[in-house]
Design a protein around this motif. Structure first.
Motif, PDB file in Angstrom:
ATOM      1  N   ALA A 130     -22.560 -16.525  45.518  1.00  9.45           N
ATOM      2  CA  ALA A 130     -23.361 -17.075  44.411  1.00  9.45           C
ATOM      3  C   ALA A 130     -23.697 -18.552  44.647  1.00  9.45           C
ATOM      4  CB  ALA A 130     -22.612 -16.905  43.096  1.00  9.45           C
ATOM      5  N   GLU A 312     -24.158 -15.353  35.456  1.00  6.41           N
ATOM      6  CA  GLU A 312     -25.126 -14.543  34.714  1.00  6.41           C
ATOM      7  C   GLU A 312     -24.904 -13.063  35.041  1.00  6.41           C
ATOM      8  OE1 GLU A 312     -28.482 -12.402  33.710  1.00  6.41           O
ATOM      9  OE2 GLU A 312     -28.381 -13.011  35.820  1.00  6.41           O
ATOM     10  N   GLU A 315     -26.888 -11.229  37.931  1.00  6.11           N
ATOM     11  CA  GLU A 315     -26.500 -11.774  39.239  1.00  6.11           C
ATOM     12  C   GLU A 315     -25.132 -11.226  39.648  1.00  6.11           C
ATOM     13  OE1 GLU A 315     -25.917 -16.027  41.612  1.00  6.11           O
ATOM     14  OE2 GLU A 315     -25.757 -16.007  39.433  1.00  6.11           O
ATOM     15  N   THR A 316     -24.205 -11.167  38.685  1.00  2.00           N
ATOM     16  CA  THR A 316     -22.865 -10.638  38.950  1.00  2.00           C
ATOM     17  C   THR A 316     -22.943  -9.184  39.411  1.00  2.00           C
ATOM     18  OG1 THR A 316     -21.874 -12.115  37.320  1.00  2.00           O
ATOM     19  CG2 THR A 316     -20.585 -10.188  37.949  1.00  2.00           C
ATOM     20  N   GLN A 318     -25.435  -7.595  40.779  1.00  2.00           N
ATOM     21  CA  GLN A 318     -26.072  -7.526  42.105  1.00  2.00           C
ATOM     22  C   GLN A 318     -25.072  -7.912  43.202  1.00  2.00           C
ATOM     23  OE1 GLN A 318     -27.375 -10.397  44.217  1.00  2.00           O
ATOM     24  NE2 GLN A 318     -27.755  -8.783  45.709  1.00  2.00           N
TER      25      GLN A 318
END
Length: 487
Positions: A130, A312, A315-316, A318
């Motif tokens: 990330a 977010e 995003e997590t 993914q």
């Protein structure tokens, strides 16, 4: 140079003889490592008592002694500090000496019998992907950003923890993920650390060679949550009955995760196969390369932690889908003749049961499941027959072998494992003391589509026999053997 009085900040002192305004070079609890102007902290350990080495420390140049029991004679120019608990004092002093590095990053501790290494390692990977600078303190290794250091304990001593946390701060690390063992909590190694969050995975039979019973083992884990500050989060597995115990007295914000009951973070397993898991987490579907219900819990804990730390949601999800399993945790290879060999660290009854049930849930029933299993020496003996019973009940064939016998007789350990095998399963059992020979026999027994589980050592790349470590890597060995056989 640090002054002794600054290093003693927040340490509960019973008595001081001498000057605390002296400059200190270093701290140590190992009398062999004492140098000029060092502070020697006398710890009562399981093997020896540091109080017996106070004179040696002074002779080697120590400027101060921290102890629970003052020596009979004082040496001029040496400062003596009496405390109630030397281990607790060491933890507070280590944090002060290194500038309280845990306060300068977001430190998350993971405790429980199983899952600590997977959760900490994958959180490190996820947050690194990330775009954050991260640190890791785990059984397998210590990471400061991308730099790797060798790990010697699940939870290192207080000086080592704070030394690496300081390196992390200097390297610009924002998040550090740390395994917190029951030994580490009991020996006060985590005191003086400022945690942003704590995660509880599960509790089952382990370390009863160290803790006198299961209740003590559980209560020691609870101490970690009792000490979390109110600005931290406490995230627990609600499907484990001990999860609620962990939250009883914590000041931290309370959160739960579960597969089977209501929780703040909920998941369902939609598909479970050797290629991965299809999960539904809080109404979002996610495909992950990890396998088994135990990994569904791990992924859910990681998802919840990422959200609690501000990542977010999309995003997590993914990033979760890209994570690979940790070395030695359900690590598998498939031979040319379609024999699947799985290497897993499962060294407790519960972990072994989880792995075998996961395999049995995926297999069609026509394949043989051959389990190679042992138990470590100089550790909890009461789990050995339980491991034998579980392996025999959930496998079509079992080979009982050596793990790390350490100073014990490997054949005596094998006999204790055999004692748990029910009579109706005797015909499926073999005992082979030499671990490599046991793995080789499993490979020779396996036919097309069969599954071999090699349990107990996982990521370890050595075997320890009578104090001597020799190179031994289960995954490397089974790969070589399957390649050589080419059935």
């Amino acid at each position: 140079m640090n002054l002794l009085k600054d290093i003693l900040y927040k340490v509960s002192l019973n008595k001081v003889v001498g000057n605390t305004a002296v400059a200190v070079r270093d701290l140590t609890f190992d009398s062999r490592k004492v140098g000029l102007d060092d502070v020697f902290i006398a710890i009562r350990g399981t093997q020896s008592d540091g109080h017996e080495y106070i004179k040696m420390a002074v002779d080697k140049g120590a400027i101060a002694i921290v102890c629970e029991e003052m020596p009979a004679n004082f040496v001029n120019g040496i400062t003596y500090v009496q405390v109630t608990d030397s281990q607790q004092a060491l933890a507070m002093m280590a944090a002060n000496y290194f500038g309280n590095p845990s306060e300068k990053l977001k430190l998350v501790g993971v405790t429980g019998t199983n899952g600590k290494t997977t959760i900490t390692s994958l959180l490190y990977n996820l947050f690194t992907e990330a775009g954050y600078e991260c640190g890791l303190l785990s059984t397998v290794k210590i990471l400061v950003g991308k730099k790797t250091y060798k790990a010697t304990h699940t939870t290192p001593d207080s000086l080592t923890i704070n030394k690496y946390l300081q390196k992390m701060v200097e390297a610009g690390v924002e998040f550090c993920f740390m395994e917190v063992s029951s030994h580490g909590i009991h020996q006060k190694r985590t005191e003086g650390l400022q945690f942003k969050g704590g995660i509880f995975t599960n509790l089952s039979h382990d370390h009863l060679d160290y803790h006198k019973d299961f209740k003590e083992y559980r209560d020691v884990k609870k101490v970690f949550f009792d000490q979390l500050p109110k600005q931290a989060f406490a995230l627990v597995n609600a499907d484990d009955k001990n999860g609620s115990v962990m939250l009883q007295n914590t000041k931290a914000k309370k959160y739960t995760y579960a597969l089977k009951r209501y929780a703040d973070y909920k998941a369902q397993m939609l598909e479970n196969q050797f290629s991965g898991l299809l999960l539904k987490i809080n109404n979002n579907e996610l495909w992950t390369k990890l396998i088994g219900s135990f990994n569904a819990y791990n992924m859910l804990a990681i998802y919840a932690t990422a959200e609690l730390l501000g990542l977010e949601q999309m995003e997590t999800l993914q990033l979760l889908s890209t994570l690979q399993s940790v070395d030695g945790r359900f690590q598998y290879t498939v031979s040319e003749s379609n024999i699947t060999a799985i290497v897993d660290y499962a060294h407790t009854p519960d972990a072994l049961k989880n792995v075998l049930e996961t395999i049995n849930a995926i297999r069609t029933g026509n394949e043989e499941l051959i389990t190679v299993v042992g138990c470590g020496g100089d550790r909890d003996t009461t789990k050995r027959p339980k491991m034998g019973k579980i392996a025999a009940s959930l496998s079509t064939k079992i080979i009982i072998t050596s793990d790390n016998p350490r100073t014990e007789d490997p054949e005596a350990i094998i006999e204790q494992i055999e004692a748990g095998v029910p009579a109706e399963h005797f015909k499926k059992m073999l005992s082979i003391t030499d671990r490599e020979q046991a793995i080789k026999t499993a490979c020779q027994m396996a036919a097309q589509n069969d599954i071999i589980l090699i349990a107990g050592k996982g990521h370890e790349t050595y075997q320890e026999i009578q104090g001597k470590r020799t190179d031994f890597d289960d995954f490397k060995i089974v790969n070589q053997l399957l390649t050589a056989l080419k059935k």
